[in-house]
Design an enzyme around this catalytic site. Structure first.
Site, short mmCIF file in Angstrom:
data_model
loop_
_atom_site.label_atom_id
_atom_site.label_comp_id
_atom_site.label_asym_id
_atom_site.label_seq_id
_atom_site.Cartn_x
_atom_site.Cartn_y
_atom_site.Cartn_z
N HIS A 1 76.82 26.85 73.79
CA HIS A 1 78.13 27.01 72.80
C HIS A 1 77.95 26.30 71.62
CE1 HIS A 1 80.65 26.69 77.07
NE2 HIS A 1 80.46 27.75 76.51
N GLU B 1 79.09 23.12 69.60
CA GLU B 1 78.58 21.89 70.08
C GLU B 1 77.45 21.31 69.66
OE1 GLU B 1 79.18 22.64 74.56
OE2 GLU B 1 81.13 23.25 74.30
N GLU C 1 77.04 16.24 79.38
CA GLU C 1 77.97 16.48 78.25
C GLU C 1 77.84 14.96 77.52
OE1 GLU C 1 80.36 18.45 77.68
OE2 GLU C 1 80.52 20.02 79.55
N HIS D 1 75.55 20.16 76.59
CA HIS D 1 76.94 20.42 76.10
C HIS D 1 77.53 19.21 75.19
CE1 HIS D 1 77.80 24.36 77.94
NE2 HIS D 1 76.83 23.84 78.80
#
Length: 493
Positions: free
Chosen positions: A234, A237, A405, A332
């Site tokens: 992504h 990010e 994350e 991420h």
């Protein structure tokens, strides 16, 4: 045809757009001077000039509200108007002491860390280090003037007329920055680092693969224990790139723990899975509008070439009886939660469930900003096409697949009362702590039986061996690391 009409209706509902409105934002503003309506004279100081025609830039439109206020529209991801989150633009031709309010008016998400004190980052020509704006100057609210969309407004005072100011959603980490960093690693000619081009993106950008290990492990007949890490599927990010660089920096260092890891494990790292999306300033999608992290099951070699290349490599390795692919971690950044945390998979066998929890528990001991309580294990249908879910089903039961994350904004340490905003350095520190946790994991599982001293402080020994009080203090470890690095630099020079 019916399906196409349905998609258009959905798209219009999601973007809240009308003909000629936000859907028409297909390009970035290019040295756009915004002067008062009806003004036709010469350009004056204080008539702001906006630009986003640069790498990772994003700003689609600017509306003049008053000489003190401007509405800013995020350009949607290319070929996908659903996603409008990342912004990155410059402002010049300012007047000294000019105070302005910028309203970012078309976010596609309602939930945001801007509700919790997050603020955009800024730098300028004379102050090139990114810093966060003061939270007291940032407001996030539902605005009746913009179809009750959520708006993030921030106040800013320009203080140097000749400076160019740059604002972004979070610290940018561009494709060019990665290429510069990897070229620097290349020049060091490290015997335990290989860089290769695994493939090319649709726009012919490099898909880099790093292999970090003692070269003896690369002989074909040897058994191979492998850790695979990817980041930036992504593109918006950007914290994921700082975490990934922290992992790489640690693994190629002279730190004793890094040396032991290289002697026992092969690390394969793809630092930027979506280079086109990063270059274009997209938040979630590739050049062609695909969320690549939903296409692991059947990636197309022409539409998703980077994903296709990485999947082919992993599948090939998983079929090699000499290769034990033990970890897959996809890095991420998270737009609504604090701290670092992980997502894992759901298994029927209780023992496998327990074993999967070991690595995040150990990481929690090493990294003060990592939260085990935020870590969760799920099998949501919408996540079936993610790397974690797909590879969790493909690989055998000795493999563990996680999404790592990290918050776009901040972390809370044990006992703290206020969130601590992340910096580029603290994102990289999380990466270093991820890397060193592999030693804890492998020692705990008696897979590394190495008698060489690792010069680890007594406070660290308990968690290294998996016995006694395994808490360990992340801050103490960092101090000890720096001291060791200084000593080792002294020896080498």
């Amino acid at each position: 045809m019916e399906r196409k009409m349905e998609e258009n209706i959905i798209r219009d509902v999601e973007t809240g757009s009308e003909a000629g409105g936000e859907d028409a934002l297909v390009g970035n503003v290019n040295k756009l001077m915004v002067s008062p309506p009806g003004y036709s004279g010469a350009q004056r100081k204080g008539h702001l000039v906006f630009d986003a025609c640069f790498e990772s830039g994003n700003l689609g439109r600017v509306d003049y509200i008053s000489e003190f206020e401007f509405d800013l529209f995020i350009r949607p991801d290319t070929c996908n108007p659903r996603f409008r989150v990342w912004f990155n633009f410059t402002v010049e031709n300012v007047r000294e002491t000019q105070r302005v309010i910028f309203n970012v008016v078309n976010f596609s998400k309602t939930k945001s860390l801007y509700r919790d004190g997050m603020s955009p980052v800024v730098k300028s020509t004379s102050r090139p280090k990114w810093q966060r704006l003061p939270a007291k100057n940032v407001y996030y609210y539902r605005c009746p003037d913009h179809r009750r969309n959520y708006v993030m407004s921030f106040a800013f005072c320009f203080d140097r007329e000749d400076d160019v100011y740059q604002f972004a959603y979070c610290y940018p980490y561009t494709y060019s920055r990665l290429q510069h960093y990897l070229a620097g690693l290349d020049r060091r000619n490290l015997p335990y680092l290989q860089r290769e081009q695994l493939g090319l993106s649709v726009q012919q950008r490099r898909l880099d693969l790093l292999t970090i290990t003692n070269p003896v492990h690369l002989s074909p007949e040897r058994e191979k224990r492998l850790v695979f890490l990817t980041a930036r599927v992504h593109p918006g990010e950007s914290p994921a790139s700082f975490v990934c660089q922290g992992v790489i920096d640690f693994l190629v260092s002279q730190h004793p723990v890094a040396q032991i890891l290289r002697d026992h494990v092969i690390f394969k790292i793809v630092p930027m899975l979506n280079p086109d999306g990063v270059y274009l300033g997209n938040y979630r999608c590739s050049l062609m509008g695909f969320d690549l992290n939903r296409h692991w099951q059947d990636p197309s070699p022409w539409a998703h070439p980077t994903l296709h290349a990485v999947k082919q490599l992993i599948v090939q390795m998983s079929q090699d009886p000499r290769v034990s692919l033990e970890f897959y971690i996809d890095v991420h950044a998270h737009s609504t939660m604090l701290n670092g945390f992980m997502y894992g998979n759901v298994f029927e066998e209780e023992e496998r469930v327990q074993r999967q929890a070991v690595f995040p528990r150990l990481l929690c001991q090493n990294a003060p900003d990592f939260s085990f309580s935020n870590t969760s294990f799920n099998r949501d249908v919408v996540k079936a096409g993610t790397g974690r879910r797909f590879l969790g089903g493909l690989l055998d039961d000795t493999s563990y697949c996680y999404t790592l994350e990290v918050s776009f904004y901040s972390y809370m340490t044990a006992g703290s009362t206020a969130p601590v905003p992340y910096t580029e350095e603290t994102y990289m520190k999380l990466g270093r702590n991820v890397a060193r946790t592999f030693l804890d994991y492998y020692k705990l599982n008696n897979l590394i039986k190495d008698n060489r001293p690792t010069h680890i402080q007594s406070s660290e020994v308990s968690s290294q061996t998996g016995s006694g009080n395994a808490k360990g203090n992340g801050a103490d470890r960092e101090t000890a690391d720096r001291e060791r690095e200084k000593k080792s630099h002294g020896v080498r020079h």
